[in-house]
Design a protein around this motif. Structure first.
Motif, PDB file in Angstrom:
ATOM      1  N   ASN A   1       0.819  -1.220   0.000  1.00 45.54           N
ATOM      2  CA  ASN A   1       0.000   0.000   0.000  1.00 45.54           C
ATOM      3  C   ASN A   1       0.849   1.265   0.000  1.00 45.54           C
ATOM      4  N   ALA A   2       2.112   1.160   0.378  1.00 40.94           N
ATOM      5  CA  ALA A   2       2.989   2.334   0.422  1.00 40.94           C
ATOM      6  C   ALA A   2       3.147   2.958  -0.957  1.00 40.94           C
ATOM      7  N   HIS A   3       2.894   2.158  -1.996  1.00 41.27           N
ATOM      8  CA  HIS A   3       3.032   2.670  -3.361  1.00 41.27           C
ATOM      9  C   HIS A   3       1.797   3.435  -3.823  1.00 41.27           C
ATOM     10  N   GLY A   4       0.663   3.248  -3.136  1.00 41.69           N
ATOM     11  CA  GLY A   4      -0.564   3.877  -3.610  1.00 41.69           C
ATOM     12  C   GLY A   4      -1.215   4.835  -2.628  1.00 41.69           C
ATOM     13  N   LEU A   5      -0.737   4.863  -1.384  1.00 40.40           N
ATOM     14  CA  LEU A   5      -1.337   5.735  -0.391  1.00 40.40           C
ATOM     15  C   LEU A   5      -0.349   6.815   0.025  1.00 40.40           C
ATOM     16  N   ASP A   6      -0.865   7.913   0.505  1.00 38.90           N
ATOM     17  CA  ASP A   6      -0.022   9.014   0.974  1.00 38.90           C
ATOM     18  C   ASP A   6       0.325   8.757   2.441  1.00 38.90           C
ATOM     19  N   LEU A   7       1.565   8.351   2.677  1.00 40.08           N
ATOM     20  CA  LEU A   7       2.009   7.975   4.017  1.00 40.08           C
ATOM     21  C   LEU A   7       1.860   9.133   5.003  1.00 40.08           C
ATOM     22  N   ALA A   8       2.238  10.342   4.606  1.00 41.34           N
ATOM     23  CA  ALA A   8       2.153  11.494   5.511  1.00 41.34           C
ATOM     24  C   ALA A   8       0.714  11.734   5.958  1.00 41.34           C
ATOM     25  N   THR A   9      -0.226  11.617   5.029  1.00 42.99           N
ATOM     26  CA  THR A   9      -1.644  11.810   5.363  1.00 42.99           C
ATOM     27  C   THR A   9      -2.119  10.712   6.301  1.00 42.99           C
ATOM     28  N   GLU A  10      -1.745   9.478   5.993  1.00 42.01           N
ATOM     29  CA  GLU A  10      -2.168   8.355   6.833  1.00 42.01           C
ATOM     30  C   GLU A  10      -1.590   8.469   8.243  1.00 42.01           C
ATOM     31  N   LEU A  11      -0.349   8.881   8.351  1.00 45.03           N
ATOM     32  CA  LEU A  11       0.267   9.073   9.672  1.00 45.03           C
ATOM     33  C   LEU A  11      -0.448  10.183  10.443  1.00 45.03           C
ATOM     34  N   ALA A  12      -0.770  11.264   9.760  1.00 48.31           N
ATOM     35  CA  ALA A  12      -1.452  12.382  10.414  1.00 48.31           C
ATOM     36  C   ALA A  12      -2.841  11.992  10.905  1.00 48.31           C
ATOM     37  N   ASN A  13      -3.471  11.042  10.202  1.00 50.97           N
ATOM     38  CA  ASN A  13      -4.834  10.620  10.551  1.00 50.97           C
ATOM     39  C   ASN A  13      -4.871   9.346  11.393  1.00 50.97           C
ATOM     40  N   ARG A  14      -3.713   8.861  11.828  1.00 54.87           N
ATOM     41  CA  ARG A  14      -3.653   7.594  12.579  1.00 54.87           C
ATOM     42  C   ARG A  14      -4.497   7.674  13.849  1.00 54.87           C
ATOM     43  N   GLN A  15      -5.312   6.651  14.033  1.00 58.79           N
ATOM     44  CA  GLN A  15      -6.145   6.539  15.220  1.00 58.79           C
ATOM     45  C   GLN A  15      -5.787   5.221  15.907  1.00 58.79           C
ATOM     46  N   SER A  16      -4.921   5.282  16.884  1.00 58.07           N
ATOM     47  CA  SER A  16      -4.507   4.087  17.608  1.00 58.07           C
ATOM     48  C   SER A  16      -5.546   3.717  18.664  1.00 58.07           C
ATOM     49  N   VAL A  17      -5.631   2.447  18.956  1.00 59.02           N
ATOM     50  CA  VAL A  17      -6.498   1.957  20.031  1.00 59.02           C
ATOM     51  C   VAL A  17      -5.651   1.661  21.269  1.00 59.02           C
ATOM     52  N   ARG A  18      -4.550   2.393  21.411  1.00 60.93           N
ATOM     53  CA  ARG A  18      -3.555   2.145  22.462  1.00 60.93           C
ATOM     54  C   ARG A  18      -4.161   2.042  23.858  1.00 60.93           C
ATOM     55  N   VAL A  19      -5.072   2.929  24.214  1.00 60.79           N
ATOM     56  CA  VAL A  19      -5.662   2.892  25.555  1.00 60.79           C
ATOM     57  C   VAL A  19      -6.360   1.557  25.786  1.00 60.79           C
ATOM     58  N   ARG A  20      -7.078   1.091  24.791  1.00 68.85           N
ATOM     59  CA  ARG A  20      -7.781  -0.187  24.921  1.00 68.85           C
ATOM     60  C   ARG A  20      -6.809  -1.353  24.834  1.00 68.85           C
ATOM     61  N   LEU A  21      -5.711  -1.179  24.118  1.00 72.46           N
ATOM     62  CA  LEU A  21      -4.686  -2.221  24.059  1.00 72.46           C
ATOM     63  C   LEU A  21      -4.006  -2.398  25.408  1.00 72.46           C
ATOM     64  N   ASP A  22      -3.870  -1.317  26.142  1.00 65.88           N
ATOM     65  CA  ASP A  22      -3.234  -1.406  27.453  1.00 65.88           C
ATOM     66  C   ASP A  22      -4.044  -2.243  28.440  1.00 65.88           C
ATOM     67  N   GLU A  23      -5.322  -2.456  28.150  1.00 68.47           N
ATOM     68  CA  GLU A  23      -6.158  -3.315  28.997  1.00 68.47           C
ATOM     69  C   GLU A  23      -5.823  -4.795  28.818  1.00 68.47           C
ATOM     70  N   ILE A  24      -5.170  -5.139  27.724  1.00 70.13           N
ATOM     71  CA  ILE A  24      -4.904  -6.538  27.408  1.00 70.13           C
ATOM     72  C   ILE A  24      -4.104  -7.222  28.518  1.00 70.13           C
ATOM     73  N   ASN A  25      -3.171  -6.494  29.136  1.00 70.68           N
ATOM     74  CA  ASN A  25      -2.340  -7.133  30.154  1.00 70.68           C
ATOM     75  C   ASN A  25      -2.975  -7.116  31.539  1.00 70.68           C
ATOM     76  N   GLN A  26      -4.224  -6.717  31.649  1.00 73.31           N
ATOM     77  CA  GLN A  26      -4.914  -6.655  32.935  1.00 73.31           C
ATOM     78  C   GLN A  26      -5.928  -7.795  33.036  1.00 73.31           C
ATOM     79  N   PRO A  27      -5.586  -8.850  33.766  1.00 74.96           N
ATOM     80  CA  PRO A  27      -6.528  -9.968  33.903  1.00 74.96           C
ATOM     81  C   PRO A  27      -7.891  -9.490  34.422  1.00 74.96           C
ATOM     82  N   GLY A  28      -8.952  -9.978  33.794  1.00 68.70           N
ATOM     83  CA  GLY A  28     -10.303  -9.638  34.203  1.00 68.70           C
ATOM     84  C   GLY A  28     -10.826  -8.328  33.643  1.00 68.70           C
ATOM     85  N   ALA A  29     -10.021  -7.595  32.866  1.00 68.27           N
ATOM     86  CA  ALA A  29     -10.456  -6.306  32.322  1.00 68.27           C
ATOM     87  C   ALA A  29     -11.529  -6.472  31.250  1.00 68.27           C
ATOM     88  N   PHE A  30     -11.605  -7.648  30.655  1.00 71.89           N
ATOM     89  CA  PHE A  30     -12.599  -7.921  29.626  1.00 71.89           C
ATOM     90  C   PHE A  30     -12.774  -9.427  29.528  1.00 71.89           C
TER      91      PHE A  30
END
Length: 186
Positions: free
Chosen positions: A71-100
């Motif tokens: 996809n690097a050949h067809g997408l604008d990397l700078a735009t995609e990076l600027a629009n990145r929406q990480s789920v990091r907060v929810r990923l941090d729950e993964i290491n918490q037993p019983g969180a989900f």
């Protein structure tokens, strides 16, 4: 977050978590084979489960990496990076037993088919594979492809978040090992 900072952060999380896992292979055999009173897994079984789960996660990560690089050949990397929406907060729950609630698939349950040294070697290879993936995506290309993750209803995640998920899963089971050790010693 700049790609180099993100990659360095994920790389450090992986290294720390896998180094801690590796240390458990030197633990005394009676501790590693202790079955918790609640019927949970032994440390050896936990280590095998982590290796099995990593195997399947890495299949998805490798496919996502290949597609992101394509996809690097067809997408604008700078735009995609600027629009990145990480789920990091929810990923941090993964290491918490019983969180989900989430039930692992049966093919990720330990079967006892590999020796401790074989599992240790597999985990070391998996760490190298994760680091190699990050090395192939040095400029942020990991944002150019998303894969759906059903765990904790995380939804679409880019390749970087998928590798971060793998590190958090390792941390989750390091916590589980800590619980087994505490019960064994009491």
């Amino acid at each position: 977050m700049a790609p180099t900072v993100l990659i360095a952060e994920i790389s450090q999380q992986l290294t720390t978590a896998f180094d801690q896992l590796d240390g458990w292979f030197a633990a005394p055999a009676p501790l590693r084979s202790y079955h918790p009173a609640n019927g949970g897994w032994t440390i050896d079984e936990i280590l095998e489960h982590v290796a099995l789960t990593n195997h399947f996660l890495l299949i998805l990560i490798e496919k996502g990496t290949a597609k992101a690089l394509k996809n690097a050949h067809g997408l604008d990397l700078a735009t995609e990076l600027a629009n990145r929406q990480s789920v990091r907060v929810r990923l941090d729950e993964i290491n918490q037993p019983g969180a989900f609630k989430w039930m692992r698939p049966n093919h990720m349950a330990p079967q006892g088919l590999k020796s401790g040294p074989q599992v240790a070697a597999t985990l070391r290879q998996q760490l190298q594979q994760c680091q190699a993936v990050l090395g192939r995506l040095p400029n942020g290309e990991g944002v150019l492809y998303h894969t759906t993750m059903s765990v904790n209803d995380l939804g679409k995640m880019d390749v970087y978040d998928f590798v971060y998920f793998l590190a958090k899963h390792v941390e989750r089971h390091l916590g589980q090992i800590g619980q087994v050790v505490a019960e064994y010693r009491s």
